[in-house]
Scaffold this active site. Sequence first.
Site, PDB file in Angstrom:
ATOM      1  N   ASP A  20       0.861  -1.176   0.000  1.00 51.75           N
ATOM      2  CA  ASP A  20       0.000   0.000   0.000  1.00 51.75           C
ATOM      3  C   ASP A  20       0.901   1.231   0.000  1.00 51.75           C
ATOM      4  OD1 ASP A  20      -2.597   1.370   0.346  1.00 51.75           O
ATOM      5  OD2 ASP A  20      -1.742   1.931   2.278  1.00 51.75           O
ATOM      6  N   ASP A  22      -0.220   5.186   0.506  1.00 52.60           N
ATOM      7  CA  ASP A  22      -0.519   6.236   1.477  1.00 52.60           C
ATOM      8  C   ASP A  22      -0.401   5.690   2.895  1.00 52.60           C
ATOM      9  OD1 ASP A  22      -1.343   8.532  -0.214  1.00 52.60           O
ATOM     10  OD2 ASP A  22      -2.929   7.175  -0.859  1.00 52.60           O
TER      11      ASP A  22
END
Length: 333
Positions: A20, A22
């Site tokens: 991932d 962010d």
Amino acid sequence: MTLGSSDRPLSEVYDLAMLDLDGVVYVGPDAVPGAVESLDAARSAGTSLAYITNNASRTASEVAAHLREIGLSDVDDADVVTSAQAVAHLVADALPAGSAVLLVGGEGLRRPLEERGLRCVATLDEGPLAVVQGFHPDVSWVQLAEASYAIGAGIPWFASNTDLTIPTARGVAPGNGSLVQAIRNATGANPTVAGKPEAALFRETLERFGGERPLMVGDRLDTDIDGAIGVDIDTLFVLTGVNDLQDVMDAGAGHRPTYISYGLGGLNEAHSPVEVEGMTAHCESSSAQVSDGVLTFETSDQSTAGFRAVVGLAWHLADHSGLRVRLDGTMKS
């Protein structure tokens, strides 16, 4: 369920790290401290790196450029997989080639749709066969209203993701899920979703990268961790983003990560077993204790072993005695 353990660094055990972005690799314009060095080390150990994001506001090439800007110089555009690409794949499979779709989003969503041979339009009058929604900061009431009219007329609705919030350099802000909820409120309908925790984004990544032993690395329990669990992929949870240590301690069976570390350095570490005795847990030289429902721990700063002791003890007590413990308010994750 207990924490997984490994006597070797995870980067030597797993051949694909699905990262991932962010809150894991970067926050806003800046890299998470230590992230670049940790990823370089994991790649050197033989782990392939796939950068996957629910955020559909930017194209994969823009995301890749950002990753290079923060120091990940070897990242190619094809190393980035966005929920916009995953939802475009879903829509293209569902509609005839060349179909018109009502776009609610920005260039990050438009480009994958057009690359799949679909034609983006802005109004119901242009005859769209689907509504496709993804996050962009410029999404307006006009777009949300037009999508609501189309969905109310029976046109199928697809969404890149349903994250209610998005981390930014200034703090937490409304995400695509908050905008999806506005249309839900107006129509009573629910979209077909591509992004985490749904399976489409994981399938898109595995189709592109392969990988016999993938590992999902994320900072959100409800998307990164739950989504990977749903497709039987092991997970590493990091504490540099949305959810905190108390959230992980409180996670119920079926919603728990395989591993935990402060940041991406956990990819390059062994994860030793946690030993629980009564109200105390030990992991390597770190320990955690519970007294009167409050958990305290002794460890060096940002120690993987320390966080493992905390989480291992909290889960053991919850599963064996129903006791829910809270982290000492003076402790910081």
